[in-house]
Design a protein around this motif. Sequence first.
Motif, PDB file in Angstrom:
ATOM      1  N   UNK A  27     -35.166  -7.612  -3.325  1.00  0.00           N
ATOM      2  CA  UNK A  27     -36.612  -7.479  -3.174  1.00  0.00           C
ATOM      3  C   UNK A  27     -36.995  -6.017  -2.977  1.00  0.00           C
ATOM      4  N   UNK A  28     -36.236  -5.297  -2.159  1.00  0.00           N
ATOM      5  CA  UNK A  28     -36.519  -3.883  -1.968  1.00  0.00           C
ATOM      6  C   UNK A  28     -36.356  -3.092  -3.248  1.00  0.00           C
ATOM      7  N   UNK A  29     -35.304  -3.404  -4.010  1.00  0.00           N
ATOM      8  CA  UNK A  29     -35.024  -2.668  -5.244  1.00  0.00           C
ATOM      9  C   UNK A  29     -36.156  -2.837  -6.252  1.00  0.00           C
ATOM     10  N   UNK A  30     -36.583  -4.089  -6.490  1.00  0.00           N
ATOM     11  CA  UNK A  30     -37.620  -4.298  -7.492  1.00  0.00           C
ATOM     12  C   UNK A  30     -38.965  -3.778  -6.994  1.00  0.00           C
ATOM     13  N   UNK A  31     -39.193  -3.791  -5.686  1.00  0.00           N
ATOM     14  CA  UNK A  31     -40.426  -3.216  -5.151  1.00  0.00           C
ATOM     15  C   UNK A  31     -40.478  -1.719  -5.431  1.00  0.00           C
ATOM     16  N   UNK A  32     -39.343  -1.037  -5.246  1.00  0.00           N
ATOM     17  CA  UNK A  32     -39.302   0.392  -5.545  1.00  0.00           C
ATOM     18  C   UNK A  32     -39.524   0.653  -7.026  1.00  0.00           C
ATOM     19  N   UNK A  33     -39.030  -0.244  -7.867  1.00  0.00           N
ATOM     20  CA  UNK A  33     -39.234  -0.081  -9.298  1.00  0.00           C
ATOM     21  C   UNK A  33     -40.699  -0.231  -9.680  1.00  0.00           C
ATOM     22  N   UNK A  34     -41.327  -1.282  -9.170  1.00  0.00           N
ATOM     23  CA  UNK A  34     -42.694  -1.603  -9.586  1.00  0.00           C
ATOM     24  C   UNK A  34     -43.758  -0.844  -8.803  1.00  0.00           C
ATOM     25  N   UNK A  35     -43.440  -0.410  -7.589  1.00  0.00           N
ATOM     26  CA  UNK A  35     -44.453   0.183  -6.711  1.00  0.00           C
ATOM     27  C   UNK A  35     -43.943   1.463  -6.049  1.00  0.00           C
ATOM     28  N   UNK A  36     -43.154   2.258  -6.778  1.00  0.00           N
ATOM     29  CA  UNK A  36     -42.495   3.416  -6.175  1.00  0.00           C
ATOM     30  C   UNK A  36     -43.444   4.383  -5.494  1.00  0.00           C
ATOM     31  N   UNK A  37     -44.481   4.824  -6.203  1.00  0.00           N
ATOM     32  CA  UNK A  37     -45.417   5.788  -5.601  1.00  0.00           C
ATOM     33  C   UNK A  37     -46.136   5.165  -4.417  1.00  0.00           C
ATOM     34  N   UNK A  38     -46.543   3.925  -4.552  1.00  0.00           N
ATOM     35  CA  UNK A  38     -47.272   3.250  -3.479  1.00  0.00           C
ATOM     36  C   UNK A  38     -46.432   3.154  -2.210  1.00  0.00           C
ATOM     37  N   UNK A  39     -45.178   2.703  -2.318  1.00  0.00           N
ATOM     38  CA  UNK A  39     -44.381   2.521  -1.102  1.00  0.00           C
ATOM     39  C   UNK A  39     -43.957   3.859  -0.508  1.00  0.00           C
ATOM     40  N   UNK A  40     -43.741   4.863  -1.345  1.00  0.00           N
ATOM     41  CA  UNK A  40     -43.412   6.174  -0.795  1.00  0.00           C
ATOM     42  C   UNK A  40     -44.614   6.782  -0.079  1.00  0.00           C
ATOM     43  N   UNK A  41     -45.824   6.582  -0.630  1.00  0.00           N
ATOM     44  CA  UNK A  41     -47.016   7.074   0.057  1.00  0.00           C
ATOM     45  C   UNK A  41     -47.189   6.374   1.401  1.00  0.00           C
ATOM     46  N   UNK A  42     -47.003   5.041   1.422  1.00  0.00           N
ATOM     47  CA  UNK A  42     -47.152   4.305   2.677  1.00  0.00           C
ATOM     48  C   UNK A  42     -46.050   4.678   3.659  1.00  0.00           C
ATOM     49  N   UNK A 653     -52.490  -5.718 -11.817  1.00  0.00           N
ATOM     50  CA  UNK A 653     -51.313  -6.379 -12.340  1.00  0.00           C
ATOM     51  C   UNK A 653     -50.149  -6.291 -11.385  1.00  0.00           C
ATOM     52  N   UNK A 654     -48.990  -6.804 -11.835  1.00  0.00           N
ATOM     53  CA  UNK A 654     -47.809  -6.860 -10.985  1.00  0.00           C
ATOM     54  C   UNK A 654     -47.096  -5.521 -10.887  1.00  0.00           C
ATOM     55  N   UNK A 655     -47.277  -4.677 -11.870  1.00  0.00           N
ATOM     56  CA  UNK A 655     -46.529  -3.423 -11.954  1.00  0.00           C
ATOM     57  C   UNK A 655     -47.468  -2.256 -11.683  1.00  0.00           C
ATOM     58  N   UNK A 656     -47.105  -1.390 -10.762  1.00  0.00           N
ATOM     59  CA  UNK A 656     -47.953  -0.259 -10.416  1.00  0.00           C
ATOM     60  C   UNK A 656     -47.739   0.965 -11.266  1.00  0.00           C
TER      61      UNK A 656
END
Length: 885
Positions: A27-42, A653-656
């Motif tokens: 789950x963490x891996x695919x989240x980083x793939x799809x939402x990398x900028x978002x999770x790094x900003x948060x 959508x699902x991908x950021x």
Amino acid sequence: MDFDLFRDDLGIPHVRAATETALAYGQGWVTAQDRGLQVEADRMRAEERYGELAGAAGEAWDRFAARERLAATARTIHDSLARPEREWLAAYADGVSAGLLAGGRDVPELAGVPFRPWAPWTPIGVFLASHVLFNGFPSILWRAHVARHLHVPGVPLDRVLGLFVADGGSGSNAWAVHGRFTESGSPLVAGDPHRTLELPGPYQQVRLACTDPAAPYDVVGFAFPGVPGVPHFGHASGPSSAVAWGITNAAAHHVEVVSDGADSGRPEGWRLHWPARELSDVGVAAWRALLHARTARDVAEAFGGWVDPVNRVLTADSTGEVLSLTAGKVPDVPAGAPERALPTAKPADGYVDLPAPARVTEVAVDANERPVTQRPAGQDGRPGSGPRDLRPGREAHDLGWSYAPHRAERIRQLLAAATAPESPTTQARIHGDTRDLGAPGLVAHLADDASVAAVRLRAWVADGAHVDAASTDAALYMRWRDALAHRLASHPVFAPLHEPHGQDPALTPVLGGVFDVPTAVGAGLSRILAADWLVVAGPDGRRLRIDAAAEASAALAEVVQATAVQAAVGPAEPAWGDLHVPAPLLPVPDLVAPAVPGRPLDVTPAPVSGNNETVRCTGGSPGVAPTAYRASVARYVWDLSDRANSRWGVPFGADGRPGSPHFDDQHATWADARTSAVVTDWDRLRPADTSLRLLNGARGAEVWRRDFGEDGLVTVHVLDPEADADLLHGWFTRPRAAFWGMGEHTRDEVRDTYAFVDSLETHHAYLVRWDDEPVVLVQAYHPEHDPIGTAYDVREGDLGLHFFLGSRGPAARHGAPADPWSVLGPAMRGFLFAGAGTRRLVGEPDAHNDKALRRMLVMGFTAGEVVSFESPQGPKTARMAYLER
């Protein structure tokens, strides 16, 4: 940490693993793939490093985060956890780190930010940073400002402060219908959370399937990017049971502002008493426990460990049980004490003992309204005699002081008016309802106004007051509200509120909006207009009061005048949808750099219906702007009879990642208040390439595009073996296709060959279109899973390729270059390197195919060794060619 990743046609990730920790990692891996900028900003917001990314606005946030000790609190909470939760968080954090390194950080905005691995406590920090403002404490600071400056002789302070309690509000909707009233005979749980609209969205659709025989689970739901599990909205299904849950914010007074000699204007004049920090617990155990729930009672027990924020919970299971409860930690204010509208001298001693879960036998609705026991349908003027919310003693759940009065009532009306049993598809009428029950009260102030505009508004109210995107009357109403908020905010009565608020100037970007007078007046508009007791002394001693009817008419006249001026120079009177378009918050303020050339970060504005007060919430702020900056950031309908009947959706959508085909492919559906079917059949999902070399998608789906300006648009699509068979057969039977080796194949043999390729996770076929005309067939593959892998030294990150030019496309038209490869060459390179895991392209043209080799050299490849191997068509001698990233 092995895991399998699948995606549906909307690109939604379905993660499967044999252990819970491997699943968290996935789950963490695919989240980083799809939402990398978002999770790094948060993550940087949680670590008090947001200024590195966002500049001055980020520095203001960092000052606030340091003041509230977000990072230290997250570490302390982590260190207090039991071992299973620590291991679960660590696995998720490791997965995020791996996913970021595997290409999740490959966006321009992070180019200058050094990579730092995620720590096990980082997901807690992300959750805290996302919710530290998700409570009433900023409103307490505003009320303190009102108390200092707005004095109404002879009127109690609490009545003055009550002026600014929001008449509406974009808090979430949730409802549950007992199986006695559904088509299937099993319960439904439905709703939509309302939060600040973000791009990408604040919720991530995901499926998590753990196949561990000792503790299996299979859950679909909405995750917070950067946080494991699905803590707010989920639907778990097993061989013999199913359970679902959804939440709304309880609007509870759960974060106290404690005065330290306060409101003196000193930055240290107040502090927060935050249960998450005081208890060193934010409910992580509840996040994990929810994944293991099998029944509604299990969900209730899991939420027994919830801390922050305080939520209302609706849950139901396949046995038919439906439960309603409140979850979280609420300070135990002494009986008889006034509501804590102002900073308190000291925090409450202990926390409220919340009521036990209540069984729901008809219908339950939670939409942030002030809880009261409801009368039966038919006794209070509502249509029909259908299911109603009859939970006894709901006043016990009144734990706060700011509630929206209209949306829950409207949902109950819609449920009560049902003429047939409810089903997942019938919930669309609720999600999409645009009737504003608060509009009649405001428009009543125009009762004596004989103007054409006032007559229009009264007729609009009589017709139901629907805030539809196509309605010019709805636009007139909303523009009038905006003008009225501005007029009242500048009225002499409220002049004292424009005095400096005295808070730390460095926190203005974080808290400044709290002290915006038009925003506050716009929120309390109906209360202010009805307050005939609001009389203050002016500077010259004269008594100042608001003439509600006069101000309402004057504001409407301003709008009419502005419309006339605009009509004289431009388009006609606007409809609500012309003004009301999504205005999402980006991970970095004023973000403009596209991650993919030719594809802007923002999406095409989609007109949306609704406002704060409607069930179809697309909120804004009267007095600020007509755009939708808050909205339903997800929609769901969980069917406990069969999860395959459930529905869900998100904005965008699902991908950021801009340029991804799933960046905004749900946006039109969301804007129309519709949802999509939940797909969980593994046979209907596509295995995804976790090596990140092959771009995945449904047959025919666009997976890459680039605009070459005057030279046209090149797009790449997953080959559809059936739909594209005739085209390919026509190409392959030409004499120049001899080296391709399929000239003798029939049309059906071509189809069957590429259907086999389509079934492989390691080999994909794509069709390149130039200005929508098919021009090139590309086959890309993992060399280690292909016969060529026996003939050369395969490196990690190698991607093999074959390509066939079927048509010159528009190369000879419209002034396009005569040599198609001057466009197709860069396009091919860009597309084949679009997979973040691809480090080197590997070609293997026939050693005698000089034309193909020359083409590859022109594209930048370097010729390599001659090799021989056994290909599917027989022995082959090839010239290797390589192109490094």
